[in-house]
Design a protein around this motif. Structure first.
Motif, PDB file in Angstrom:
ATOM      1  N   UNK A  24       0.820  -1.210   0.000  1.00 29.87           N
ATOM      2  CA  UNK A  24       0.000   0.000   0.000  1.00 29.87           C
ATOM      3  C   UNK A  24       0.854   1.259   0.000  1.00 29.87           C
ATOM      4  N   UNK A  25       1.958   1.225   0.725  1.00 34.86           N
ATOM      5  CA  UNK A  25       2.825   2.404   0.789  1.00 34.86           C
ATOM      6  C   UNK A  25       3.699   2.551  -0.444  1.00 34.86           C
ATOM      7  N   UNK A  26       4.038   1.444  -1.078  1.00 38.13           N
ATOM      8  CA  UNK A  26       4.897   1.488  -2.265  1.00 38.13           C
ATOM      9  C   UNK A  26       4.389   0.464  -3.269  1.00 38.13           C
ATOM     10  N   UNK A  27       3.351   0.795  -4.013  1.00 40.16           N
ATOM     11  CA  UNK A  27       2.754  -0.181  -4.934  1.00 40.16           C
ATOM     12  C   UNK A  27       3.757  -0.608  -6.013  1.00 40.16           C
ATOM     13  N   UNK A  28       3.918  -1.908  -6.221  1.00 37.31           N
ATOM     14  CA  UNK A  28       4.837  -2.388  -7.264  1.00 37.31           C
ATOM     15  C   UNK A  28       4.182  -2.315  -8.631  1.00 37.31           C
ATOM     16  N   UNK A  29       5.033  -2.401  -9.653  1.00 34.74           N
ATOM     17  CA  UNK A  29       4.516  -2.417 -11.019  1.00 34.74           C
ATOM     18  C   UNK A  29       4.184  -3.847 -11.429  1.00 34.74           C
ATOM     19  N   UNK A  30       3.378  -3.962 -12.453  1.00 32.75           N
ATOM     20  CA  UNK A  30       2.994  -5.292 -12.933  1.00 32.75           C
ATOM     21  C   UNK A  30       4.199  -6.059 -13.446  1.00 32.75           C
ATOM     22  N   UNK A  31       5.097  -5.363 -14.162  1.00 33.61           N
ATOM     23  CA  UNK A  31       6.281  -6.027 -14.712  1.00 33.61           C
ATOM     24  C   UNK A  31       7.175  -6.563 -13.607  1.00 33.61           C
ATOM     25  N   UNK A  32       7.349  -5.784 -12.548  1.00 31.90           N
ATOM     26  CA  UNK A  32       8.191  -6.224 -11.442  1.00 31.90           C
ATOM     27  C   UNK A  32       7.601  -7.461 -10.766  1.00 31.90           C
ATOM     28  N   UNK A  33       6.317  -7.424 -10.516  1.00 33.23           N
ATOM     29  CA  UNK A  33       5.676  -8.563  -9.865  1.00 33.23           C
ATOM     30  C   UNK A  33       5.737  -9.814 -10.728  1.00 33.23           C
ATOM     31  N   UNK A  34       5.472  -9.640 -12.010  1.00 32.04           N
ATOM     32  CA  UNK A  34       5.469 -10.795 -12.898  1.00 32.04           C
ATOM     33  C   UNK A  34       6.866 -11.391 -13.012  1.00 32.04           C
ATOM     34  N   UNK A  35       7.863 -10.553 -13.096  1.00 28.12           N
ATOM     35  CA  UNK A  35       9.234 -11.056 -13.165  1.00 28.12           C
ATOM     36  C   UNK A  35       9.612 -11.791 -11.882  1.00 28.12           C
ATOM     37  N   UNK A  36       9.238 -11.205 -10.745  1.00 29.83           N
ATOM     38  CA  UNK A  36       9.521 -11.872  -9.475  1.00 29.83           C
ATOM     39  C   UNK A  36       8.801 -13.211  -9.379  1.00 29.83           C
ATOM     40  N   UNK A  37       7.563 -13.244  -9.833  1.00 31.26           N
ATOM     41  CA  UNK A  37       6.801 -14.502  -9.788  1.00 31.26           C
ATOM     42  C   UNK A  37       7.465 -15.570 -10.640  1.00 31.26           C
ATOM     43  N   UNK A  38       7.845 -15.204 -11.845  1.00 25.53           N
ATOM     44  CA  UNK A  38       8.440 -16.195 -12.748  1.00 25.53           C
ATOM     45  C   UNK A  38       9.789 -16.664 -12.233  1.00 25.53           C
ATOM     46  N   UNK A  39      10.615 -15.744 -11.741  1.00 31.80           N
ATOM     47  CA  UNK A  39      11.936 -16.123 -11.242  1.00 31.80           C
ATOM     48  C   UNK A  39      11.831 -17.080 -10.060  1.00 31.80           C
ATOM     49  N   UNK A  40      10.893 -16.834  -9.190  1.00 33.72           N
ATOM     50  CA  UNK A  40      10.766 -17.708  -8.022  1.00 33.72           C
ATOM     51  C   UNK A  40      10.142 -19.047  -8.378  1.00 33.72           C
ATOM     52  N   UNK A  41       9.203 -19.060  -9.306  1.00 29.37           N
ATOM     53  CA  UNK A  41       8.673 -20.350  -9.762  1.00 29.37           C
ATOM     54  C   UNK A  41       9.768 -21.147 -10.468  1.00 29.37           C
ATOM     55  N   UNK A  42      10.627 -20.450 -11.205  1.00 26.37           N
ATOM     56  CA  UNK A  42      11.781 -21.117 -11.822  1.00 26.37           C
ATOM     57  C   UNK A  42      12.658 -21.742 -10.745  1.00 26.37           C
ATOM     58  N   UNK A  43      12.869 -21.006  -9.670  1.00 25.18           N
ATOM     59  CA  UNK A  43      13.700 -21.533  -8.574  1.00 25.18           C
ATOM     60  C   UNK A  43      13.084 -22.809  -7.988  1.00 25.18           C
ATOM     61  N   UNK A  44      11.784 -22.826  -7.842  1.00 27.93           N
ATOM     62  CA  UNK A  44      11.131 -24.021  -7.300  1.00 27.93           C
ATOM     63  C   UNK A  44      11.231 -25.200  -8.271  1.00 27.93           C
ATOM     64  N   UNK A  45      11.016 -24.947  -9.544  1.00 29.97           N
ATOM     65  CA  UNK A  45      11.065 -26.033 -10.526  1.00 29.97           C
ATOM     66  C   UNK A  45      12.475 -26.595 -10.659  1.00 29.97           C
ATOM     67  N   UNK A  46      13.478 -25.745 -10.526  1.00 30.21           N
ATOM     68  CA  UNK A  46      14.856 -26.228 -10.602  1.00 30.21           C
ATOM     69  C   UNK A  46      15.138 -27.218  -9.481  1.00 30.21           C
ATOM     70  N   UNK A  47      14.689 -26.885  -8.284  1.00 28.70           N
ATOM     71  CA  UNK A  47      14.890 -27.812  -7.169  1.00 28.70           C
ATOM     72  C   UNK A  47      14.076 -29.086  -7.369  1.00 28.70           C
ATOM     73  N   UNK A  48      12.894 -28.953  -7.920  1.00 23.20           N
ATOM     74  CA  UNK A  48      12.025 -30.123  -8.118  1.00 23.20           C
ATOM     75  C   UNK A  48      12.588 -31.087  -9.143  1.00 23.20           C
ATOM     76  N   UNK A  49      13.453 -30.605 -10.026  1.00 20.14           N
ATOM     77  CA  UNK A  49      14.031 -31.500 -11.041  1.00 20.14           C
ATOM     78  C   UNK A  49      14.821 -32.642 -10.410  1.00 20.14           C
ATOM     79  N   UNK A  50      15.384 -32.413  -9.215  1.00 24.22           N
ATOM     80  CA  UNK A  50      16.220 -33.413  -8.561  1.00 24.22           C
ATOM     81  C   UNK A  50      15.405 -34.427  -7.758  1.00 24.22           C
ATOM     82  N   UNK A  51      14.102 -34.271  -7.701  1.00 30.58           N
ATOM     83  CA  UNK A  51      13.276 -35.200  -6.934  1.00 30.58           C
ATOM     84  C   UNK A  51      12.941 -36.430  -7.766  1.00 30.58           C
ATOM     85  N   UNK A  52      12.603 -37.482  -7.062  1.00 35.02           N
ATOM     86  CA  UNK A  52      12.205 -38.734  -7.717  1.00 35.02           C
ATOM     87  C   UNK A  52      10.706 -38.662  -8.010  1.00 35.02           C
TER      88      UNK A  52
END
Length: 1018
Positions: free
Chosen positions: A528-556
């Motif tokens: 509320x005090x510092x509203x983010x932009x759509x591009x920033x949020x979307x990039x953050x979302x994709x980067x973090x989902x990428x981080x999760x999928x990378x770790x998941x690749x090593x699972x059985x």
């Protein structure tokens, strides 16, 4: 009804309440003498759970009555997620089976449920009374105890006594308890350690220890010498009394210790030794003592004003102290929490951390307040009485507590609660993983993507496929793999990340608008005090989902899930144009679905990634076509067409094209499919000849390419590629086909003839054999030609499989004399070889070496003749002739040499050489005479030695034995060998005469040397 304060955590939930003033039967029958019928104050309280899972609440009133209230959980309104007002939930709860028993006009000070004998023990008017649990039978007074001021039921911490004494062994307590253990555990012959209920009572100045048993079990305790009082269905036995107990206001009996509280402080009394020990004293300004047995944690909480000090059954401090915000009027315990009442509020503290987790306002009523819980039951209920009102609280389940915290967005506290419960065995590891996943989804929809993925990674039960709907819209290839589990329904169904961000931004903007209007929305203050932009949020979302999928690749995981992870991971890389990550994933072993990515990568221009992906899936033809399109450097619009066209002009190579050719060569180096290799060899040669050579000469393929088809594919202009390929076939592969040897020789000779052959006369003849140390840093075309010529000379000299006549025809008109000499030598033209070496190249050393190779003396004479008569108008080469005579004159016939010498040769040049030749002849003659005479002497010496050996006498007597069979020789025939071995004739005939039967020595191979007269004389 209790009201929760805002922001508190939900641990306790009020499930029922009643007021004595609202029960007509109670007020008319119990307090008919009271001037105020509307106020029947509660002085004591107890809870018990029956076998039917019903909860009985016993309340001791100020006017001397016992009230019972039955709570049936089956009639209790179940809490749902839609319930918001606790008062609404309580209104649906109905009371039932209310009973009362009048014992007098004095207050009921204490109530104890003795479940073992199905009785309720309570204190009133200085006497203890017993009544059945349902208050249906008459009250029985224990008349043998008078002036009772306090009573406590025995509780056992025995299962932890060893560990507790071990922990305090430093101050001697452990030794004390060991000493006590050696004392008889029987008081006057009566065992204190039994399974029967026992209680302690302060009667006057005495501490009386009693035991209650059902009827018929008195004889179960032989030797019991205490007073036994029979009350029909049960007995009460007094087995020990202690004196000097003054002004005791509260007490607790734990194992064989009684902790008492007086106005002066807290003390510990041992039931075994009968000795007092002070725990600590109370300040003069402090309030009355108050203690509470924390049965779950096996400790006693001793209160000094608003401070609670925990001790074990030995009176020693354990854990940390607790500080309450008000001076408690009553204390209780439920699960891992300590509950205190004060200032009209019921506060719930976490026992281990001492943190206030919940505060419940119980009204403005004044009067006595008490708290009770069922220590022996399931510890799910706690009752609080204030004045004439009793409120029954139920501890929420772990799930409900966590859900309540999550609804209030107290994420850290929710996780902390689960981790604590998991450490104490309250919840399973799977539950902890479930909560982490639930928190992750809440954070994801709250646009806190990094925190969401952190919790996803901590969940061991969350399936990576649950993330798929956030990346690709349903329906898709992997929709059936997504678990239809919405957890606790605290977050919306999965939607693509773009929609998550858009919805979150709408909520942020709505919150900003409402806050300006003065409405609190509970939205994230940071946003509320510092509203983010759509591009920033979307990039953050994709980067973090990428981080999760990378770790998941090593699972059985199952193959379809692995396929979805890799495919969607590449999909996300493309969304952020992470080219390097895309290519790294596509070029490594992966589970991507090519058909899902093929058109996507082509449209976005990520052809390198597509080529790597094709190759990783074994689709080498498509991969090579993509690399070729990149090498052609065509615009995106025409690349698809270029995959099918081959009539394209190749542009000049740049770094991009060379990289494409390099990647294609890596595939072709391992391919044994000649059609694919030869198909793409053409454009690779145009881009980089070095890569083409590496493809042709690769050792990685299982089956080598047919040389005839390869050579037919290579353009005649690509001479160097052809040369290096032929060289590899011959030198590395050991190819012995004369056709290819000849072709290699011609491929080397042709550029040499064109570059050097016609100009060699301009150079010094000695430059024909170049050395690496003579090559300058700047290599000119002439220098390259000399390098090729050196390679040609080496091959012509080392190979015997090429057609020398064909090569000779090619260089016949050139000045490549050394090459001609090598070819003539291969053809056996000795005179031509000597003529070239001696006269054309004027290399006397090479000519002499060739003569030595021939091995005949006439070769030197022929060379000498060429030096003396070079013909073609050349002057005789006297110096060369003299050098030849000097080096090899001894092997030549002097007469023939003199005949060959020219009359025009200066005498001084040949005189010395001729004299040396003559001296050598005389020396050879004398040397021969010496050898001849020595040979005669040795022959004579050998004959004499043989004669002496044959004429040697051997004496045999009666004691002589055969060296082989050890029989006596006597007059038998015998034989003697050169090594002086003597054997009988029989043994002699068993072996050939040159083999000794004693040691098996073969005298034809292993000679015996005996020095003759000549050797001895010398």
């Amino acid at each position: 009804m209790g009201r929760m304060e805002s922001g508190d955590r939900m641990v306790l939930e009020a499930v029922a309440e009643f007021e004595t003033s609202h029960i007509p039967a109670f007020s008319s029958s119990l307090c008919s003498t009271s001037s105020n019928l509307g106020q029947i104050s509660i002085r004591s309280l107890a809870i018990s759970t029956t076998s039917a899972s019903k909860t009985l609440i016993y309340a001791g009133s100020q006017c001397g009555a016992i009230l019972s209230f039955v709570f049936d959980p089956s009639q209790h309104h179940t809490r749902t997620d839609t319930d918001q007002d606790p008062g609404q939930r309580l209104s649906s709860t109905k009371t039932s089976s209310s009973r009362c028993v009048r014992v007098g006009n004095s207050p009921v000070e204490s109530v104890i449920v003795v479940a073992e004998i199905d009785r309720v023990l309570f204190l009133s008017d200085g006497f203890l009374h017993l009544v059945d649990r349902y208050l249906s039978s008459p009250v029985q007074k224990l008349v043998f105890l008078k002036g009772v001021s306090s009573v406590a039921q025995k509780l056992s911490f025995t299962d932890t006594m060893v560990s507790q004494t071990d922990s305090v062994s430093e101050d001697g307590s452990k030794k004390a308890w060991e000493r006590v253990g050696r004392i008889s555990s029987r008081y006057n012959g009566f065992s204190v350690f039994t399974n029967y209920p026992q209680f302690a009572a302060i009667a006057g100045r005495k501490l009386v220890l009693c035991e209650m048993r059902s009827a018929g079990r008195v004889n179960d305790a032989p030797g019991a010498i205490g007073r036994v009082h029979d009350y029909g269905g049960f007995t009460v036995t007094v087995f020990r009394e202690f004196q000097n107990f003054d002004a005791v206001t509260t007490m607790a009996w734990i194992d064989h210790s009684v902790i008492i509280g007086t106005a002066s402080g807290y003390s510990l009394f041992s039931c075994i030794t009968g000795q007092f020990s002070s725990i600590f004293s109370l300040p003069e300004s402090s309030g009355p003592p108050l203690l509470k047995v924390m049965h779950r944690r096996k400790e006693v909480l001793l209160l000094v004003d608003n401070v609670g000090i925990a001790s074990n059954s030995l009176g020693q401090p354990v854990g940390g102290s607790m500080i309450f915000r008000h001076v408690p009027e009553a204390v209780g315990q439920i699960s891992m929490y300590v509950v205190v009442f004060g200032d009209g509020k019921l506060d719930v503290y976490h026992r281990r951390t001492g943190v206030l987790v919940q505060s419940i306002f119980c009204g403005e009523r004044t009067g006595c307040s008490v708290i009770a819980e069922d220590d022996g039951g399931n510890e799910e209920f706690l009752a609080c009485a204030v004045s004439d009102k009793v409120i029954l609280f139920h501890q929420l389940s772990v799930e409900e507590q966590i859900k309540d915290l999550l609804r209030k967005k107290n994420i850290k506290e929710a996780i902390s609660l689960v981790e604590e419960l998991q450490a104490e065995g309250g919840v399973t590891k799977e539950m902890l993983s479930f909560v982490h996943a639930q928190v992750g989804f809440l954070l994801l929809f709250g646009l806190r993507f990094e925190g969401a993925v952190d919790h996803f990674l901590q969940s061991e039960t969350m399936q990576p496929s649950e993330i798929f709907p956030f990346i690709m819209r349903d329906p898709n290839r992997w929709s059936s793999l997504v678990p239809r589990n919405r957890y606790w329904g605290l977050h919306p169904p999965p939607i693509p990340l773009e929609d998550v961000v858009d919805n979150g931004l709408m909520a942020i903007h709505r919150g900003i608008f409402l806050r300006k209007a003065g409405v609190d929305t509970g939205a994230d203050e940071g946003f509320l005090s510092n509203p983010p932009s759509r591009a920033e949020l979307l990039e953050s979302a994709i980067l973090n989902i990428i981080r999760y999928l990378k770790v998941s690749r090593d699972k059985d995981l199952m193959p379809p899930v692995k396929e979805g992870i890799d495919t969607l991971l590449l999909y996300l890389f493309r969304a952020l144009d992470l080219t390097e990550d895309m290519e790294k994933l596509a070029s490594s072993p992966n589970n991507c679905a090519v058909e899902e990515l093929e058109s996507l990568l082509q449209d976005s221009g990520h052809l390198r990634t597509l080529a790597f992906l094709y190759a990783s899936k074994g689709m080498y033809t498509k991969s090579l076509d993509v690399w070729r399109a990149l090498a052609l450097n065509l615009p995106n619009g025409s690349r698809k067409d270029a995959l099918l066209r081959w009539d394209v002009q190749y542009p000049s190579a740049n770094s991009t094209q060379k990289d494409a050719a390099t990647q294609a060569s890596h595939i072709l180096e391992e391919s044994s499919d000649k059609s694919i290799v030869l198909k793409h060899l053409e454009w690779i040669i145009e881009v980089d000849e070095e890569l083409a050579v590496s493809v042709l000469t690769s050792e990685k393929r299982a089956e080598q390419l047919p040389p005839e088809e390869v050579l037919a594919t290579i353009s005649s202009k690509k001479v160097e590629v052809m040369q290096r390929y032929l060289q590899w076939l011959i030198e590395d592969q050991g190819l012995e086909d004369s056709q290819f040897h000849t072709l290699y020789a011609l491929s080397l000779a042709k550029p040499v003839v064109e570059t050097i052959g016609t100009d060699v006369a301009k150079h010094d003849p000695s430059a024909a054999m170049l050395r690496a140390d003579n090559v300058s840093d700047t290599i000119t075309s002439m220098d390259i030609g000399f390098l090729v010529r050196e390679k040609l000379q080496f091959f012509l000299d080392s190979s015997d499989l090429y057609d020398a006549e064909v090569v000779l025809d090619l260089i016949e008109g050139s000045e490549l004399w050394l090459e001609k000499a090598i070819l003539h030598r291969k053809l056996g033209h000795e005179a031509l070889v000597l003529q070239i070496l001696a006269l054309k190249l004027e290399d006397g050393e090479a000519a002499e070496r060739y003569c030595a190779e021939i091995g005949r003396p006439d070769a030197y004479m022929q060379l000498l003749d060429m030096y003396l008569d070079p013909q073609d108008g050349k002057e005789p080469m006297f110096n060369a002739a003299v050098r030849l005579l000097h080096n090899h004159g001894e092997s030549l016939d002097p007469l023939q040499v003199l005949e060959k010498l020219s009359p025009n040769m200066p005498l001084q040049l040949a005189s010395e050489t001729l004299l040396r030749m003559l001296r050598a002849r005389v020396h050879h003659y004398h040397q021969g005479q010496i050898v001849y005479n020595l040979s005669r002497a040795i022959n004579l010496d050998t004959r004499l030695a043989r004669f002496e050996e044959r004429t040697r006498h051997v004496q045999i007597n009666d004691e002589s034995l055969c060296d082989s069979c050890h029989t006596r020789l006597g007059t038998k025939l015998f034989a003697m060998y050169p090594d002086d071995s003597v054997v009988c004739y029989k043994c002699f005939r068993r072996q050939p005469e040159h083999i000794c039967p004693v040691n098996g020595r073969d005298f034809q191979r292993d000679f015996v040397f005996k020095p003759g007269w000549l050797v001895k004389k010398l």
